[in-house]
Design an enzyme around this catalytic site. Structure first.
Site, PDB file in Angstrom:
ATOM      1  NE  ARG A 182      -3.766   2.379   1.220  1.00 42.01           N
ATOM      2  CZ  ARG A 182      -4.523   3.199   0.505  1.00 42.01           C
ATOM      3  NH1 ARG A 182      -4.426   3.180  -0.813  1.00 42.01           N
ATOM      4  NH2 ARG A 182      -5.366   4.006   1.086  1.00 42.01           N
ATOM      5  N   GLY A 183       0.954   1.942  -1.138  1.00 46.57           N
ATOM      6  CA  GLY A 183       1.910   3.035  -1.323  1.00 46.57           C
ATOM      7  C   GLY A 183       1.832   4.091  -0.249  1.00 46.57           C
ATOM      8  CD  GLU A 184      -3.024   6.948   0.113  1.00 44.74           C
ATOM      9  OE1 GLU A 184      -3.503   6.919   1.277  1.00 44.74           O
ATOM     10  OE2 GLU A 184      -3.676   7.253  -0.889  1.00 44.74           O
ATOM     11  CB  THR A 222       5.061   0.662   3.560  1.00 42.59           C
ATOM     12  OG1 THR A 222       4.557  -0.004   2.388  1.00 42.59           O
ATOM     13  CG2 THR A 222       4.238   0.272   4.766  1.00 42.59           C
ATOM     14  NE  ARG A 223       4.352   5.182  -3.633  1.00 40.47           N
ATOM     15  CZ  ARG A 223       3.965   4.337  -4.592  1.00 40.47           C
ATOM     16  NH1 ARG A 223       4.880   3.719  -5.311  1.00 40.47           N
ATOM     17  NH2 ARG A 223       2.695   4.112  -4.824  1.00 40.47           N
ATOM     18  N   GLY A 255       1.992   6.134 -19.161  1.00 40.72           N
ATOM     19  CA  GLY A 255       0.906   5.944 -20.119  1.00 40.72           C
ATOM     20  C   GLY A 255       0.461   4.498 -20.251  1.00 40.72           C
ATOM     21  CD  GLU A 284      -0.057  -5.091  -6.612  1.00 43.94           C
ATOM     22  OE1 GLU A 284      -0.038  -4.125  -7.396  1.00 43.94           O
ATOM     23  OE2 GLU A 284       0.502  -5.089  -5.493  1.00 43.94           O
TER      24      GLU A 284
END
Length: 1167
Positions: free
Chosen positions: A29-31, A33-34, A62, A96
């Site tokens: 989840r990017g928000e 632990t990115r 893209g 995912e």
């Protein structure tokens, strides 16, 4: 069946070769632990040399995000899923995750490692806490099907072996990351074996072994995969290993153990490889087997391991690895492949899996893949392909070798190759099969093998044990044709001259050697059937008489098999070492006295011209087996005191024999006596009671016995099997039937009294002397009911009443473990058991009148059916219902029988068939498609679900040809609970020309474990044989009832069903073919016995392939809450004084019937 391969293998050592681009795919989840934990993990993985994918670096600008991610997952060897607090809030992450788990499905070797970063695995598994809150939001915006898929994915991934921050490294993230990198390194270093993915014929076998490996047991299990050379054992083991090795902390697959063990220091090399594999590629020095055992013990005692020991053929090879079995870590599994049957009992083996040859269709498919690169032969090659398949007889090795050698060749080459195979076996196949021969323990075993391959295939084990010292095998010795041919080729290569070979089995070779008298002392065995020889050659009849002196030089001859052979001359110089003499159609009236038989163990002279066995005195100290069956001129049997070692005596169909020599009582070793069909035998020797070793006595067909030796029979304390078929006991001794039956010794385990003219009163009420009986055969007797003494038998395995045409009832059947045969019991009406757990397999056929079978079904005229059921289904005017043409599955009439409309109770399902166009009115939704799906609505608090009503209308097709085809099959699936029931009624209506047949049924489903509000249900009705019948329409209704009425009606209690527990909601385990899938009335054994081509329809219906053509409302998936809300509103606002409420359920008009007593009476008035 066997496992086979059909394309080139792949290597797991190279990412490029496997099509991999990445070592690791990072899901996070990017928000959350990115820029923190995931970034550190990503850097550490790359620094360790693992090429790692994460979305922000690898997706080109893209590019569509979903296809890009999916491609990256497919190109990765492992996936690391970082579960953080808000992971489940992201639809992207959940989609995912679903893709990752799909990538993991077999036969893929993709590895998934869940990492729980400040998240409890149980919260992921149960979707509670922050994950539960996220799903509450998803429930409002996403389809029910998508949410269900996400939940399933989270549960599945949480059950995998993962890593939890709180439990490791005291919460230090840097150390935690180091451990993750180490785990990934270990998993990537343990690569799958090179094996092709194509499976033909063994999907179920691989699945069975996988289930054993995944059973969760803490016991140390040993499974042996056993079968002949070339059958596919190693390939099975490789597929199983690849599917499971990552679930163990250590694993090792050691291939070709028998070959390695024969090399210098071979056992030490095996130990080294095992340690190298388990210890993650760490070399270990070993100087001897004992040292290796100590080091293996340390390695296996601290981790759960999977070991595969391939091609083991001697105990010392197992001892080098498994001597310390008790030291294995709990849950470890060992799989052994072997050709040696004697190893099956070694080292506490817990399970044996025997691999058999392929069925014909499987063989043709495998051969086609190798010969034509497709699953069927090219046009013009079918006839030749079938001949090759027949020649190979299901052996995968042969199919593969011959298919590859003929690939791309012309028809002419195929014809030439087939002709050559008739004379000379394929060299490549023979060389590979010879490995089995070369690996036999010693020269003695190799000699035994050649004797069997040339002369003794199909013979009883007891015969071969006597003939060949040291033999150990199965009851009837079987050998694949190619193994046989391999053995015979070995003999052929001994010499170019037939007379100098050790064994002559070809009739042409044997005839030539005897005619030319050029045999040598090399010959140990010879077979000659003059019929077989003369059938292939035009020969002067004068040459058919051979001379005894042709055997003079064969001093080592031990095995001699002659048929329709005439020998002239004296036998003084005949070989003296004969152990087996089989001479069919022996032409003389007695055996020559000068024939040297001092070493003879087995003598077979069936269909001989013997009048007496010997003239004069002939001492046979070694003779153990004598068979002179079908010698119709035999009037005098020998003095048995001259053959004191005799163990088996067979005198079948010696129709001129009147009595048996009194000296038979002196045969202390006789265990088997067969006097079958000696129709003129009048007396049995009184001293037969002295046969203390006799275990089996066959008297069937001895219909002229003047007296039955009751006292003699009582004294046969060792007798286990008695066969008296065809002796009319009640006619020969009408006043003594009970006395005779009571005289049987208590040692009996098998008693056959077929066609003995025994009626009910012939059996004594107490036959406690038969308490040890395991197999009882009473076929073709005029009995009318179950003899009382049978109820007291506690050890029965088989019980037969076949073709007892007067038998009407079997009430109170005891426990029978294997089979009850009622085939041909045309008057049988009722069967019951002493208790439910005593149900057993049965043999049926022609049971036209069997209408009540406890725990199976009950059939009765519709006017006798319970009135409540009639009202429930809305039936009326029963007396005016026309007769229908019915057929029953366990009957074999040529044409359906016209009978009054019947009601059938089976598995808690009531069914009836009738003709006409009218359908009960409350089926307001009727579909012409394959299936109907709906979601069970919420009910009023005072109501409970009773079950489903289902109807179908069907008709014959234009070119219908009556061949006992079942018209319809119904499948009811509760998708929410993972339960499926597939049902074919045992009796069904056959519509006439231009006529519609109606099937109306009620499925009792009253417990919440079976059906409850909110469940997604799919009902499927299909024509099992669409070339014979077509379904015109069908309908479904959900039936509910006021709970007060349910409590006051015992008919509504599942446990009150007369067939309980064999009902939906009870114990249907014997019909559970896959977890949660019940194929009612078809046992697992029946399904397993189906040929592969017969399983197509079964797999089709079990795997939901018919459910795509389903009636449901457009947009149903997008608005599940709205649909449920409508149901809830309708249910809450229903008027309980009425008896029907129309609802929209899962997108179609669906009738929900509220069956209450008052409304039932109103409905009756309305009809």
């Amino acid at each position: 069946m066997a496992l086979v391969t059909t394309s080139q293998g792949t290597s797991s050592d190279s990412k490029k070769f496997r099509g991999y681009r990445y070592d690791v795919f990072l899901s996070f989840r990017g928000e959350d632990t990115r820029k923190t934990f995931t970034d550190h993990l990503y850097t550490a993985l790359n620094n360790a040399g693992f090429l790692t994918f994460r979305d922000d670096n690898e997706l080109e600008r893209g590019e569509d995000i979903r296809p890009g991610l999916q491609k990256a997952i497919q190109l990765s060897r492992t996936s690391v899923v970082v579960f953080s607090k808000d992971y489940a809030s992201s639809r992207w992450c959940l989609d995912e995750l679903v893709m990752i788990l799909e990538r993991k499905r077999p036969p893929s070797d993709h590895v998934v490692l869940p990492v729980f970063y400040h998240v409890d695995p149980s919260h992921v598994r149960k979707q509670t806490e922050s994950i539960g809150k996220a799903f509450a939001r998803h429930q409002k915006s996403q389809s029910q099907e998508k949410v269900k898929g996400w939940r399933k994915a989270l549960t599945e991934v949480a059950d995998l072996a993962g890593m939890v921050l709180q439990n490791q490294s005291y919460g230090y993230e840097s150390k935690f990351i180091e451990k993750i990198v180490k785990v990934i390194g270990g998993k990537l270093s343990r690569t799958p074996l090179s094996v092709v993915p194509k499976l033909i014929g063994v999907e179920s076998q691989v699945k069975d072994i996988n289930l054993w490996l995944q059973d969760g047991s803490t016991d140390v299990g040993i499974l042996v995969v056993y079968g002949m050379c070339g059958i596919g054992k190693t390939t099975i083991a490789k597929h199983v290993y690849n599917s499971n090795f990552r679930s163990f902390e250590g694993s090792s697959f050691i291939e070709n153990i028998s070959e390695t063990a024969n090399r210098p220091n071979g056992l030490v090399q095996i130990q080294k490889q095992l340690l190298y594999d388990i210890l993650n590629d760490r070399e270990v020095k070993i100087h001897g087997v004992s040292e290796g055992l100590r080091k293996i013990e340390r390695a296996i005692s601290s981790r759960r391991v999977l070991l595969v020991l391939d091609d083991v053929d001697h105990m010392d090879q197992l001892d080098a690895v498994l001597e310390m079995k008790d030291r294995f870590y709990p849950g470890s599994k060992i799989l052994i492949t072997t050709r040696r049957e004697r190893l099956l009992k070694a080292h506490q083996v817990t399970k044996v899996h025997k691999v058999g040859t392929l069925y014909y269709n499987e063989s043709l498919e495998l051969f086609s893949w190798h010969a034509f690169r497709q699953d069927h032969p090219l046009r013009g090659y079918m006839e030749y392909s079938e001949k090759v398949v027949h020649y190979c007889d299901g052996l995968p090795l042969a199919l593969k070798v011959l298919g590859s050698s003929l690939s791309g060749e012309s028809i002419d080459v195929w014809e030439s190759a087939l002709e050559k195979l008739k004379v000379i076996p394929n060299g490549e196949i023979m060389n590979k099969l010879r490995i089995s021969y070369d690996n036999l323990q010693d020269d003695h075993d190799r000699e035994l093998f050649l004797h069997i391959a040339c002369f003794l295939i199909g013979r009883n084990k007891s015969h071969i044990v006597r003939i060949l010292d040291g033999f150990d095998g199965c009851n009837n010795v079987k050998m694949h044709d190619m193994i046989r041919d391999m053995g015979r080729e070995i003999v052929c290569h001994e010499s170019k001259e037939s007379g100098k070979r050790s064994r002559l089995w070809r009739h042409k070779d044997s005839f030539e050697v005897l005619r030319e008298k050029n045999g040598t002392q090399t010959i140990q065995g010879l077979a000659l059937d003059m019929r077989m020889h003369l059938a292939n050659r035009s020969i002067n009849t004068n040459e058919t008489v051979l001379e005894t002196n042709a055997f003079g030089r064969m001093r080592n001859l031990q095995l001699l098999h002659l048929s329709h052979v005439r020998l002239d001359g004296c036998y003084a110089n005949f070989p003296t070492r004969l152990r087996w003499l089989c001479w069919l159609q022996f032409p003389l009236d007695s055996i020559p006295v000068d024939l040297p038989l001092d070493c003879l163990i087995v003598l077979e002279m069936q269909h001989s011209g013997l009048r007496q066995v010997w003239k004069g005195i002939k001492f046979l100290p070694s003779l153990k087996f004598l068979d002179v069956s079908h010698s119709h001129s035999l009037t005098e049997i020998m003095d048995f005191s001259l053959c004191p070692s005799l163990e088996e005596l067979i005198l079948v169909d010696c129709t001129s024999l009147i009595d048996v020599h009194e000296s038979i009582g002196n045969l202390e070793r006789l265990v088997y006596l067969n006097l079958k069909d000696c129709k003129n035998l009048m007396m049995l020797p009184k001293n037969m009671c002295m046969l203390k070793s006799l275990e089996k006595l066959i008297l069937s067909g001895c219909s002229n016995l003047e007296e039955f030796p009751v006292e003699m029979m009582k004294k046969m304390e060792c007798l286990k099997v008695l066969d008296m078929d065809g002796i009319p006991i009640s006619e020969l001794w009408p006043e003594r039937s009970s006395t005779i039956l009571s005289s049987f010794p208590c040692s009996l385990v098998e008693l056959s009294l077929k066609e003995c003219n025994l009626s009910d009163d012939a059996f004594p009420t107490d036959l406690s002397t038969l308490s040890s009986i395991q197999r009882l055969y009473l076929s073709r007797n005029p009995i009318c009911s179950l003899p009382g003494f049978i109820k007291g038998l506690r050890r029965l395995d088989k019980l037969s009443f076949g073709c007892c045409e007067k038998l009407e009832s079997l009430v109170g059947l005891p426990n029978v473990h294997e089979l009850v045969d009622i085939s041909g019991c045309i008057s049988l009406k009722k069967m019951t058991y002493l208790s439910p757990e005593l149900r057993c397999p049965y043999g049926v056929g022609c049971n036209w009148n069997l209408v009540e079978w406890e725990y199976e079904y009950k059939l009765e005229p519709i006017d006798r059916v319970d009135a409540e059921m009639i009202k429930l289904l809305g039936l009326s005017n029963l007396e005016s219902m026309p007769a229908v043409r019915m057929h029953r599955r366990n009957a074999t009439r040529d044409h359906p029988e016209e009978v009054p409309v019947q009601g059938l109770y089976q598995f808690g399902i009531f069914s009836t068939f009738f003709t006409g166009n009218e359908v009960p009115g409350w089926f307001s939704y009727k579909s012409t498609k394959s299936s109907i799906s709906f979601i069970v609505p919420l009910l009023h608090a005072s109501h409970r679900i009773r079950g489903l009503n289902i109807f179908a209308t069907y008709a014959k097709v234009e070119n219908y040809n009556y061949q006992f085809f079942t018209p319809i099959m119904t499948k009811v699936s509760n998708k929410s609970k993972g339960l499926t029931w597939i049902y074919e009624p045992i009796i069904y209506g056959i519509p006439g020309d231009g006529e519609d047949m109606k099937w109306l049924s009620h499925w009792r489903m009253e417990t919440e474990t079976i059906l409850q509000c909110g469940d997604e249900v799919v009902v499927l009705v299909i024509a099992r044989f669409p070339d014979q019948f077509r379904i015109k329409e069908f309908g479904v209704e959900l039936v509910q009832e006021h709970q007060n009425n349910m409590m006051t009606s015992t008919q509504h209690n599942t446990k009150s069903d007369p067939h309980y527990p064999c009902v939906i909601g009870g114990d249907l385990s014997m019909w559970e073919h896959l977890p949660g899938i019940y194929f009612l009335h078809f046992s697992k054994e029946y399904i397993e016995d189906l040929r592969v081509d017969e399983r197509g329809w079964l797999n089709c219906i079990m795997m939901d392939s018919h459910e795509e053509d389903t009636d449901k409302e457009e947009g149903q998936e997008d608005e599940p809450d709205f649909t449920i809300a409508r149901m809830r509103a309708a249910s809450n606002n229903c008027n309980l004084g009425r008896w029907k409420v129309l609802l929209t359920a899962a997108g179609f008009s669906f009738t929900l019937v509220l069956v209450v007593w008052s409304s039932i009476s109103q409905k009756k008035k309305r009809h």
